[in-house]
Structures are given as C-alpha cells and as structure tokens.
Design a protein around this motif. Structure first.
Motif, PDB file in Angstrom:
ATOM      1  N   THR A 294      -4.086  39.205 -46.933  1.00  0.00           N
ATOM      2  CA  THR A 294      -2.934  38.858 -47.054  1.00  0.00           C
ATOM      3  C   THR A 294      -3.328  37.719 -46.872  1.00  0.00           C
ATOM      4  O   THR A 294      -2.869  36.481 -47.682  1.00  0.00           O
ATOM      5  N   GLY A 295      -5.086  37.231 -46.096  1.00  0.00           N
ATOM      6  CA  GLY A 295      -5.170  35.910 -46.314  1.00  0.00           C
ATOM      7  C   GLY A 295      -6.812  35.869 -46.896  1.00  0.00           C
ATOM      8  O   GLY A 295      -7.148  36.967 -47.227  1.00  0.00           O
ATOM      9  N   VAL A 296      -7.803  34.960 -46.854  1.00  0.00           N
ATOM     10  CA  VAL A 296      -8.843  34.881 -46.551  1.00  0.00           C
ATOM     11  C   VAL A 296      -9.763  34.224 -45.101  1.00  0.00           C
ATOM     12  O   VAL A 296      -9.635  33.310 -44.807  1.00  0.00           O
ATOM     13  N   GLY A 297     -10.268  35.117 -44.967  1.00  0.00           N
ATOM     14  CA  GLY A 297     -10.570  34.980 -43.654  1.00  0.00           C
ATOM     15  C   GLY A 297     -12.129  34.632 -43.458  1.00  0.00           C
ATOM     16  O   GLY A 297     -12.617  35.697 -44.324  1.00  0.00           O
ATOM     17  N   VAL A 298     -12.889  33.421 -42.381  1.00  0.00           N
ATOM     18  CA  VAL A 298     -14.266  33.899 -42.953  1.00  0.00           C
ATOM     19  C   VAL A 298     -15.175  33.783 -41.312  1.00  0.00           C
ATOM     20  O   VAL A 298     -14.087  32.842 -40.738  1.00  0.00           O
ATOM     21  N   GLY A 299     -15.576  34.470 -40.654  1.00  0.00           N
ATOM     22  CA  GLY A 299     -16.427  34.500 -39.317  1.00  0.00           C
ATOM     23  C   GLY A 299     -17.701  34.910 -39.449  1.00  0.00           C
ATOM     24  O   GLY A 299     -18.042  34.755 -40.803  1.00  0.00           O
ATOM     25  N   LEU A 300     -17.854  32.859 -39.513  1.00  0.00           N
ATOM     26  CA  LEU A 300     -19.396  32.707 -38.964  1.00  0.00           C
ATOM     27  C   LEU A 300     -20.575  33.300 -37.919  1.00  0.00           C
ATOM     28  O   LEU A 300     -19.529  32.904 -37.213  1.00  0.00           O
ATOM     29  N   VAL A 301     -21.590  33.288 -38.014  1.00  0.00           N
ATOM     30  CA  VAL A 301     -22.134  33.830 -36.477  1.00  0.00           C
ATOM     31  C   VAL A 301     -23.729  33.416 -36.410  1.00  0.00           C
ATOM     32  O   VAL A 301     -23.744  33.109 -37.276  1.00  0.00           O
ATOM     33  N   VAL A 302     -23.308  31.721 -36.145  1.00  0.00           N
ATOM     34  CA  VAL A 302     -24.224  31.169 -35.628  1.00  0.00           C
ATOM     35  C   VAL A 302     -25.297  31.258 -34.435  1.00  0.00           C
ATOM     36  O   VAL A 302     -24.796  31.345 -33.459  1.00  0.00           O
ATOM     37  N   ARG A 303     -26.999  32.090 -33.882  1.00  0.00           N
ATOM     38  CA  ARG A 303     -27.240  32.407 -33.070  1.00  0.00           C
ATOM     39  C   ARG A 303     -26.752  33.740 -32.432  1.00  0.00           C
ATOM     40  O   ARG A 303     -26.306  33.379 -31.344  1.00  0.00           O
ATOM     41  N   GLY A 304     -26.073  34.346 -33.358  1.00  0.00           N
ATOM     42  CA  GLY A 304     -25.257  35.603 -31.951  1.00  0.00           C
ATOM     43  C   GLY A 304     -23.501  35.332 -32.198  1.00  0.00           C
ATOM     44  O   GLY A 304     -22.835  35.899 -31.134  1.00  0.00           O
ATOM     45  N   ARG A 305     -23.143  33.542 -32.143  1.00  0.00           N
ATOM     46  CA  ARG A 305     -22.085  33.480 -31.374  1.00  0.00           C
ATOM     47  C   ARG A 305     -20.911  32.499 -32.961  1.00  0.00           C
ATOM     48  O   ARG A 305     -22.398  31.633 -33.564  1.00  0.00           O
ATOM     49  N   PRO A 306     -19.867  32.847 -33.214  1.00  0.00           N
ATOM     50  CA  PRO A 306     -18.708  31.909 -34.017  1.00  0.00           C
ATOM     51  C   PRO A 306     -18.880  30.545 -33.658  1.00  0.00           C
ATOM     52  O   PRO A 306     -19.003  30.834 -32.050  1.00  0.00           O
ATOM     53  N   PRO A 307     -19.407  29.509 -34.369  1.00  0.00           N
ATOM     54  CA  PRO A 307     -19.236  27.742 -33.591  1.00  0.00           C
ATOM     55  C   PRO A 307     -18.030  27.929 -33.473  1.00  0.00           C
ATOM     56  O   PRO A 307     -16.453  28.268 -33.988  1.00  0.00           O
ATOM     57  N   CYS A 308     -17.724  26.952 -32.678  1.00  0.00           N
ATOM     58  CA  CYS A 308     -16.298  26.818 -31.911  1.00  0.00           C
ATOM     59  C   CYS A 308     -16.275  25.375 -31.413  1.00  0.00           C
ATOM     60  O   CYS A 308     -16.773  25.350 -30.256  1.00  0.00           O
ATOM     61  N   GLY A 309     -15.758  24.499 -32.419  1.00  0.00           N
ATOM     62  CA  GLY A 309     -15.758  22.920 -32.053  1.00  0.00           C
ATOM     63  C   GLY A 309     -14.868  22.637 -31.957  1.00  0.00           C
ATOM     64  O   GLY A 309     -13.709  23.320 -29.887  1.00  0.00           O
ATOM     65  N   PHE A 310     -13.595  21.813 -31.885  1.00  0.00           N
ATOM     66  CA  PHE A 310     -12.643  22.002 -31.933  1.00  0.00           C
ATOM     67  C   PHE A 310     -11.728  22.817 -32.115  1.00  0.00           C
ATOM     68  O   PHE A 310     -10.560  23.263 -31.641  1.00  0.00           O
TER      69      PHE A 310
END
Lengths: 301, 301
Positions: A142-158
């Motif tokens: 339905t959408g296009v989603g991207v899950g990045l995993v960096v050193r075992g965790r998704p990046p999470c800034g703001f």
C-alpha cells in the motif's frame, strides 16, 4: 525449549489490515486474527483489545505486547504525542494514539515502533538477516517502507526513517506525476500498489507481466536501493511486500537497474558478494510484518 | 587542564590539500601545515611523515594519530585492503593504503575514517552538534560528502555513507548532464565546486550572486537534505565546505527549497524547532575537516 520462551502478543497495524498474533516466535504461533483497517480507528482498536483479552484467557498471560504500526508515528518517549500516528493521509487515523491506548489494558512491557522497523527487527531476529547487524528491509505494498538497521537497531533521530518518500531521478521522458499526497512522484508515489494501479488504469494484479509499467516500477525501486546502499551501506537488502510477492520477477529487474545505477561505484559487487545474494526476498515472507510486532514484544522484555 | 589532555596528531587527506595538525583540541592547536594533494601520492605521504616526525621532536610524543581521508576508503578491519582509498577518480591515489603507511612510523593508536565522518565526529565532540547523538554533517566543496552520526557513531555496513552520489529529482526542464564520472547528475555531479564551475563556464567564485545557477545548486543540495531528513531523521544538519563558505547566502536558498520539497511531511517544523536552527553552518567552520583527524585520534585512545 518452548516452555522456557516467554509468551508474546503482537499487533501489526497495517495500511489495509491489522494482524493480531500470539506465540513465542515464527515456529510457535498459537493464534492469528486479522481485522480490516477501516476508517473508524476507535472501533478497530476496541476489536483488537477484545481479541487480546480473549487470548489472555485461552492461551495464558502474555509476558509482553508489541505494537508495530503504519507511520508516520511519534517514537519520542518525551513527546506528549508519543505513540500517535501523526501525518498519515489515511482517513480516521491521524492523531490516534495506538500505543498508549493498547498499552492501557495490559500490565506488561509494551514495545512500539513502525510496522517496517518491526519487520526489519523480525528479519534480524528470525529471518533473512539473522547474522547481520547492518541491513535494510524494504516493503512495497500500500505504501513503500524502509526499515534500516544500524548496529542492530533502527536509527531514531527526531523521527524514524521514511525513505519511501524520497524524490528520485526519473526515467528519461517519463513525466507521470505520481500519486503521493505529499510529494507526487516520490518512490511511494511511483511504485506502491496504488501508484502502479493508478498509472496502469487497472489493479496491479491484472497488469500484464510484459507491460512497460514494470520496468518503470523497477527503476523507481532501484533508485530507492541506490540511495539505501549509499546511505548506510547495509550488508544485505531484503525486499518484500504485496507488490513484490505478487510479482517476484520484479526482483531481477530491480537488481539489474540497481547495478546500472550504481555504475561501478564503491566496487559494490566485490564487497557485497554479488547482487543476487545482496538484494533478496525477506526470509519470513509475508509473515515479516506480523512477526515484527512479536519481535518488538521480545525486545520490550 | 591543558596538561592533562593527551597530545594528538591528525592528518586530513582532502581532495585539494592535506592538512597536518598537532594539539589537544580546537582551543589548543600547536601547529598546522598544509600540503597540496598532487598526483604523486607516495611523495605526499613521505612529506606528511616528515612533518609528523619533526613535530614528535619539537612538541613531544603524541598519544594517538588520526587519519581522515577523502573516499571511498576501505574501513573493514578484516579486509586485506583496509586503510586503502578505493575507487576514487583522483589520479595517483586509487589503491593507496594511507592508513597502514602512516601508521607504520608511529607506535601509537591510530584512528582511521573518511574525512567527512571525521569532521562530523569533530562537530559532535567540539562543534555545532555537541549535545546530539543523531545528526548529519554535509560538506560541499571539491566533492559533496555526508557524515551521518547515529547514536554517536557513523553507520558502517559494508562501507561508509556516500550520499553525495545519490541520483535526485531534477528541476523541471533542467537537463544539464552533470560532471560525476560515475553518475553524471548525482548531487556531487550537480552541486560540487567543479560541477558549478563547469555549468557556469567560469570558476564558482566568479559567478554573480544573482546567477540562476545558484537556485539550481540549492535545489540539488535541498534534495540531498530531503533524503537525509527521511533517511536517519537527524536532529540537526550542519552544512559547510568551500562552496557554502564562499556563498553563505546559499544556506537560505537550501532551507527554503528543503521546506518546499518536504511539503508538510513529518510535521517537520514542529519536531525540529524550525528550519533556521535545523540547517546551520558547522560550528568549527573550515576547521571541521582538520579537527576531524584529531577527533579520530581522540576516539582511538
């Protein structure tokens, strides 16, 4: 073994359906129920609460609850709107606090993240990226989603990654405006299921395999992958979702277009071991999404 | 205070010049010498070794050495080509192992990363992102480089980020092919100093401030920032480098174009506190690069 693993419940709030499941992992799913994601968010959340309460009686108490939601969502625990779906164009869901609402009924640790981050973490825990700390998971539906995993965790800034909404280079001469309510011809506006259907004038499932539409879709997805490769240099990219599941031949087209687009930069093949093992389907298949909620529950303990 | 801080040496290998410096931080740089980055990499590295050896005599023994190099470089310690510059189009440097070579002469811990990652880490340690674990640093000069910092460290999968080489949406009607040897009209191919000069037919420094070229450059950089915002959602973006330093008014244009491009997605202004404090110049100014090498030395201890 099974007895020692904690019993987990998960809720995946998706663009078209919400999937509830209970179990300890992919090999031990005790029950699974889907609810269509209609516009009356309150009624749907009530139905989900009823399902979880019934399961608590039938299957025993859960050790944790995971909620994986379509986005954008507010993931900042300091924010007053933590747990909310924010600027979605989806009718009835904007501003709905799914995490706090579902957490109220259960006195267990609650994990909350996007559906895509959840699926990525499930792939890392049980699926196609088990031994990898740095990888990416892409879902095209339905959408296009991207899950990045960096050193075992998704990046999470703001906020969380929303790379489906990047604006990309177009195929020369292709000026179709796309369907994204925010960006028109971003990746989601060009390559999501609704975008493909809008462009072809028929449901994506009915479009002929040799339609020129598919090469345009593959180009848009390859541009997304080009950006992901140069963004966090993941060691593998898993790409799935309804559109890819229905058209697995898209994968080969995306791989070819990605190699063309990178054009020898980064000695890509040498460092990734070749495109056919670098861009692959998710190991958990269509279960990556629902299992994402279980992975978030497991991480919450 | 000063006496308790370890004495560090840094070497920034840049596209046009190599900067060596010795000191303990931005407020205590004991010496700094620049060497032009010519095509004879071996002679230049020999000259750098001589400088460092002289300093060891004059300023006392160093506790660590940091090397921040233009890329792409091999950062995988398991790789036989660890420490090498890899697929650069720069004559004389492809395959040069800068890290191992410079490390040979000094029996101290050696930090090695890209010039851009180094500068980003320096901004996080001493500059415009001091209190932030998640931010981005963009430099626009001979090339366009992006240093992402996620939970305090640059992402590192099979390689380092190279977001300057993403292909982006173009301004409608603008078909200038760009100058990137790999991608033509990627961000670097459109907005680096050499790209701007090639498009305008005169050195970037001589182009009139009201030339239409600047709006096209700002658009390309705004597209890069759009991707960065949706990629790792950094809490701040620092943007500097020779092109921005020479044309600080570009910053306002980039900010405006970024807001237009995001078009209300992610309630961006609400979560970032507004574009004017979100996209800002580096706190260390032109010293971000050289201090990056010192930051890598500090991290190596």
């Amino acid at each position: 073994m099974r007895a020692s693993k904690p019993l987990l419940a998960g809720v995946e709030l998706g663009g078209t359906k919400c999937v509830c499941l209970i179990g300890t992992g992919p090999d031990d799913i005790r029950a699974q129920i889907s609810v269509p994601t209609g516009a009356d968010s309150s009624a749907i959340l009530r139905r989900i609460e009823d399902i979880l309460r019934d399961w608590n009686v039938v299957h025993g108490p859960i050790a944790a609850l995971g909620i994986a939601s379509f986005g954008p969502v507010d993931l900042d625990p300091e924010s007053p709107s933590y747990g909310c779906i924010t600027s979605t164009p989806k009718p009835g869901w904007r501003g709905t606090n799914v995490a706090r609402r579902l957490a109220q009924s259960f006195v267990v640790p609650v994990g909350f993240d996007t559906d895509v981050n959840g699926a990525a973490l499930a792939e890392g825990r049980w699926g196609g990226a088990k031994e990898l700390a740095d990888f990416a998971y892409v879902t095209v539906g339905t959408g296009v989603g991207v899950g990045l995993v960096v050193r075992g965790r998704p990046p999470c800034g703001f906020s969380h990654p929303e790379l489906g909404h990047i604006r990309i280079a177009r195929v020369a001469g292709d000026t179709w405006p796309g369907v994204c309510a925010f960006h028109g011809d971003c990746v989601e506006g060009l390559a999501s299921g609704p975008a493909i259907a809008a462009r072809a004038g028929q449901p994506a499932g009915e479009i002929a395999p040799d339609s020129p539409v598919w090469e345009l879709v593959a180009h848009a997805l390859a541009q997304l992958l080009h950006t992901i490769v140069l963004g966090t240099a993941p060691r593998r990219i898993l790409i799935g979702g309804g559109v890819i599941e229905a058209r697995p031949e898209l994968l080969g087209r995306v791989r070819r277009q990605l190699i063309l687009s990178l054009n020898g930069y980064l000695e890509f093949d040498a460092v990734t071991g070749g495109i056919d093992t670098y861009v692959i389907p998710p190991g958990l298949g269509a279960l990556a999404g629902p299992l994402g909620a279980l992975a978030l529950a497991a991480d919450a303990i």
